[in-house]
Design a protein around this motif. Structure first.
Motif, PDB file in Angstrom:
ATOM      1  N   TYR A 169      -3.488   9.874  14.842  1.00 23.86           N
ATOM      2  CA  TYR A 169      -4.545   8.732  14.455  1.00 23.86           C
ATOM      3  C   TYR A 169      -4.544   8.715  12.829  1.00 23.86           C
ATOM      4  CZ  TYR A 169      -9.298   8.452  12.874  1.00 23.86           C
ATOM      5  OH  TYR A 169     -10.867   7.735  12.331  1.00 23.86           O
ATOM      6  N   PHE A 170      -4.044  10.340  12.063  1.00 26.04           N
ATOM      7  CA  PHE A 170      -3.373  11.097  10.738  1.00 26.04           C
ATOM      8  C   PHE A 170      -2.268   9.123  10.503  1.00 26.04           C
ATOM      9  CE2 PHE A 170      -0.112  12.496   8.345  1.00 26.04           C
ATOM     10  CZ  PHE A 170      -0.751  12.154   7.569  1.00 26.04           C
ATOM     11  N   THR A 171      -1.231   9.135  11.689  1.00 27.02           N
ATOM     12  CA  THR A 171      -0.672   8.163  10.916  1.00 27.02           C
ATOM     13  C   THR A 171      -1.323   6.889  11.094  1.00 27.02           C
ATOM     14  OG1 THR A 171       1.029  10.001  11.902  1.00 27.02           O
ATOM     15  CG2 THR A 171       2.009   7.221  11.666  1.00 27.02           C
ATOM     16  N   PHE A 172      -1.507   6.166  12.159  1.00 28.27           N
ATOM     17  CA  PHE A 172      -2.620   5.258  11.763  1.00 28.27           C
ATOM     18  C   PHE A 172      -2.944   4.639   9.894  1.00 28.27           C
ATOM     19  CE2 PHE A 172      -6.211   2.479  11.919  1.00 28.27           C
ATOM     20  CZ  PHE A 172      -5.747   1.144  12.353  1.00 28.27           C
ATOM     21  N   TRP A 173      -3.959   5.553   9.775  1.00 27.37           N
ATOM     22  CA  TRP A 173      -4.328   6.199   8.715  1.00 27.37           C
ATOM     23  C   TRP A 173      -3.318   5.885   7.415  1.00 27.37           C
ATOM     24  CZ3 TRP A 173      -8.322   3.173   8.184  1.00 27.37           C
ATOM     25  CH2 TRP A 173      -9.806   3.216   9.014  1.00 27.37           C
ATOM     26  N   LEU A 174      -2.478   6.334   7.891  1.00 27.84           N
ATOM     27  CA  LEU A 174      -1.562   6.658   6.131  1.00 27.84           C
ATOM     28  C   LEU A 174      -1.119   5.424   6.390  1.00 27.84           C
ATOM     29  CD1 LEU A 174      -0.101   7.849   4.704  1.00 27.84           C
ATOM     30  CD2 LEU A 174       1.695   8.612   6.067  1.00 27.84           C
ATOM     31  N   SER A 175      -1.025   4.505   7.412  1.00 26.77           N
ATOM     32  CA  SER A 175      -0.331   2.929   7.461  1.00 26.77           C
ATOM     33  C   SER A 175      -0.898   2.054   6.809  1.00 26.77           C
ATOM     34  CB  SER A 175       0.282   2.941   8.623  1.00 26.77           C
ATOM     35  OG  SER A 175       1.113   3.712   9.784  1.00 26.77           O
ATOM     36  N   ILE A 176      -2.278   2.512   6.714  1.00 28.42           N
ATOM     37  CA  ILE A 176      -3.322   1.574   6.221  1.00 28.42           C
ATOM     38  C   ILE A 176      -2.962   1.963   4.869  1.00 28.42           C
ATOM     39  CG2 ILE A 176      -6.006   1.139   5.960  1.00 28.42           C
ATOM     40  CD1 ILE A 176      -4.124  -0.441   8.635  1.00 28.42           C
ATOM     41  N   ALA A 177      -3.730   3.083   4.704  1.00 26.27           N
ATOM     42  CA  ALA A 177      -3.069   3.626   2.897  1.00 26.27           C
ATOM     43  C   ALA A 177      -1.746   3.088   2.399  1.00 26.27           C
ATOM     44  CB  ALA A 177      -3.337   5.136   2.226  1.00 26.27           C
ATOM     45  N   SER A 178      -0.924   3.153   2.763  1.00 25.03           N
ATOM     46  CA  SER A 178       0.424   3.103   2.442  1.00 25.03           C
ATOM     47  C   SER A 178       0.571   0.929   1.401  1.00 25.03           C
ATOM     48  CB  SER A 178       1.691   2.973   2.958  1.00 25.03           C
ATOM     49  OG  SER A 178       1.684   4.375   3.436  1.00 25.03           O
ATOM     50  N   ILE A 179      -0.452   0.249   3.229  1.00 28.93           N
ATOM     51  CA  ILE A 179      -0.185  -1.166   2.557  1.00 28.93           C
ATOM     52  C   ILE A 179      -1.009  -1.235   1.476  1.00 28.93           C
ATOM     53  CG2 ILE A 179      -1.047  -3.429   3.680  1.00 28.93           C
ATOM     54  CD1 ILE A 179      -0.758  -2.213   6.728  1.00 28.93           C
ATOM     55  N   GLY A 180      -2.032  -0.434   1.333  1.00 28.22           N
ATOM     56  CA  GLY A 180      -3.007  -0.663   0.462  1.00 28.22           C
ATOM     57  C   GLY A 180      -2.729   0.031  -0.827  1.00 28.22           C
ATOM     58  N   ILE A 181      -2.118   0.727  -0.844  1.00 24.61           N
ATOM     59  CA  ILE A 181      -0.874   1.063  -2.071  1.00 24.61           C
ATOM     60  C   ILE A 181       0.067   0.016  -3.100  1.00 24.61           C
ATOM     61  CG2 ILE A 181       1.041   2.461  -2.895  1.00 24.61           C
ATOM     62  CD1 ILE A 181      -1.863   4.211  -3.536  1.00 24.61           C
ATOM     63  N   ALA A 182       0.703  -0.307  -1.544  1.00 26.04           N
ATOM     64  CA  ALA A 182       1.770  -0.968  -2.081  1.00 26.04           C
ATOM     65  C   ALA A 182       0.990  -2.353  -2.619  1.00 26.04           C
ATOM     66  CB  ALA A 182       2.107  -2.305  -0.365  1.00 26.04           C
ATOM     67  N   TYR A 183      -0.164  -2.968  -2.175  1.00 26.78           N
ATOM     68  CA  TYR A 183      -1.271  -4.342  -2.579  1.00 26.78           C
ATOM     69  C   TYR A 183      -1.666  -4.147  -4.247  1.00 26.78           C
ATOM     70  CZ  TYR A 183      -5.181  -7.122  -4.001  1.00 26.78           C
ATOM     71  OH  TYR A 183      -5.834  -7.844  -4.627  1.00 26.78           O
ATOM     72  N   TYR A 184      -1.985  -2.782  -4.137  1.00 28.90           N
ATOM     73  CA  TYR A 184      -2.854  -2.133  -5.602  1.00 28.90           C
ATOM     74  C   TYR A 184      -1.590  -2.152  -6.299  1.00 28.90           C
ATOM     75  CZ  TYR A 184      -4.497   0.580  -9.308  1.00 28.90           C
ATOM     76  OH  TYR A 184      -5.155   0.436 -10.453  1.00 28.90           O
ATOM     77  N   PHE A 185      -0.235  -1.495  -6.284  1.00 27.25           N
ATOM     78  CA  PHE A 185       1.457  -1.530  -7.295  1.00 27.25           C
ATOM     79  C   PHE A 185       1.822  -3.024  -7.438  1.00 27.25           C
ATOM     80  CE2 PHE A 185      -0.283   2.660  -7.251  1.00 27.25           C
ATOM     81  CZ  PHE A 185      -0.480   3.534  -7.942  1.00 27.25           C
ATOM     82  N   ALA A 186       1.712  -3.756  -6.422  1.00 26.21           N
ATOM     83  CA  ALA A 186       2.686  -4.891  -6.675  1.00 26.21           C
ATOM     84  C   ALA A 186       2.413  -6.247  -5.665  1.00 26.21           C
ATOM     85  CB  ALA A 186       4.063  -4.586  -5.087  1.00 26.21           C
ATOM     86  N   LEU A 187       0.978  -6.349  -5.716  1.00 32.03           N
ATOM     87  CA  LEU A 187       0.212  -7.680  -5.048  1.00 32.03           C
ATOM     88  C   LEU A 187      -0.871  -8.159  -6.408  1.00 32.03           C
ATOM     89  CD1 LEU A 187       1.078 -10.015  -3.025  1.00 32.03           C
ATOM     90  CD2 LEU A 187      -0.263  -9.133  -2.196  1.00 32.03           C
ATOM     91  N   ARG A 188      -1.411  -7.007  -6.841  1.00 31.15           N
ATOM     92  CA  ARG A 188      -2.438  -7.455  -7.456  1.00 31.15           C
ATOM     93  C   ARG A 188      -2.272  -8.003  -8.468  1.00 31.15           C
ATOM     94  NH1 ARG A 188      -4.187  -4.311 -11.300  1.00 31.15           N
ATOM     95  NH2 ARG A 188      -3.152  -2.240 -11.602  1.00 31.15           N
ATOM     96  N   PRO A 189      -3.343  -8.930  -8.414  1.00 34.53           N
ATOM     97  CA  PRO A 189      -3.554  -9.867  -9.955  1.00 34.53           C
ATOM     98  C   PRO A 189      -3.778  -8.894 -10.968  1.00 34.53           C
ATOM     99  CG  PRO A 189      -4.988 -11.087  -8.208  1.00 34.53           C
ATOM    100  CD  PRO A 189      -4.881  -9.907  -7.570  1.00 34.53           C
ATOM    101  N   ASN A 190      -3.027  -9.269 -12.349  1.00 36.80           N
ATOM    102  CA  ASN A 190      -2.490  -8.762 -13.627  1.00 36.80           C
ATOM    103  C   ASN A 190      -2.077  -7.434 -13.423  1.00 36.80           C
ATOM    104  OD1 ASN A 190      -4.801 -10.694 -14.551  1.00 36.80           O
ATOM    105  ND2 ASN A 190      -6.396 -10.095 -13.421  1.00 36.80           N
ATOM    106  N   ARG A 191      -1.807  -6.877 -12.040  1.00 37.41           N
ATOM    107  CA  ARG A 191      -0.982  -6.017 -12.181  1.00 37.41           C
ATOM    108  C   ARG A 191       0.124  -5.376 -13.082  1.00 37.41           C
ATOM    109  NH1 ARG A 191       1.968  -9.174  -9.215  1.00 37.41           N
ATOM    110  NH2 ARG A 191       4.200  -9.489  -8.485  1.00 37.41           N
TER     111      ARG A 191
END
Length: 196
Positions: A169-191
């Motif tokens: 259960y922890f690993t699943f939510w860590l996966s979601i958080a990791s995908i979110g980290i990638a979006y925030y730092f490497a994909l979002r507009p104006n990064r």
């Protein structure tokens, strides 16, 4: 922090990081050796999580040294480095709680895996990831969780076996958080973006 990026882009630093990560990748596959011997061939790509994450980063560093970007590799690198870096830190701390202590290898794993998570994020301004790269990476990452916790191919920490549902259960939510980290730092507009 912006003072750090010319250092990270320096070719000597990139080469040093490549050597360190190649060594860590080789050691990681060696560490998994006994488990890989007992793993069905179909599941082999999904068992050695951390060394595969560092392999992705090695490939991203090679691309940087050639003056190129390989965005799908970069997406796989940031998500898996962060995920398995943090996962290993948490699991080794959990082992310490369960057992009342850690051997020196446990502390080494905590340090090296935390460094994995940090380096994946630090290089995010140099990545050139698009949405489809992140979607493919998300599928890979969540599929890996299914292989680990439905088919029980996760890294073996025998002293934690009775906590497998909670760890899954922890690993699943860590996966979601990791995908979110990638979006925030490497994909979002104006990064924040840089060139190597």
């Amino acid at each position: 922090m912006r003072w750090l990026y010319p250092i990270l882009a320096n070719r000597s630093i990139l080469k040093l990081l490549l050597v360190i990560n190649i060594a860590g990748t080789i050691y990681g596959y060696y560490w998994y050796g006994w488990q890989l011997k007992n793993t069905p061939t179909l599941f082999l790509p999904f068992v050695p999580d951390s060394p595969t994450a560092s392999l992705f980063f090695c490939l991203a560093l090679v691309a940087f040294l050639w003056g190129k970007n390989w965005p799908i590799i970069e997406a796989l690198a940031i998500v898996t480095l962060f995920k398995y870096g943090i996962w290993a830190v948490v699991m080794n701390l959990f082992v310490m709680v369960v057992q009342g202590g850690l051997e020196w290898q446990g502390y080494m794993l905590i340090f090296s895996h935390f460094a994995m998570a940090v380096e994946g994020v630090l290089y995010a301004p140099f990545y050139r990831i698009k949405w489809w790269h992140l979607i493919v990476t998300a599928i890979w990452t969540l599929h890996n969780d299914i292989i680990d916790y439905v088919f029980f191919m996760m890294p073996s920490y025998q002293m934690l076996n009775k906590y497998i549902p909670e760890i899954g259960y922890f690993t699943f939510w860590l996966s979601i958080a990791s995908i979110g980290i990638a979006y925030y730092f490497a994909l979002r507009p104006n990064r924040f973006k840089l060139e190597i």
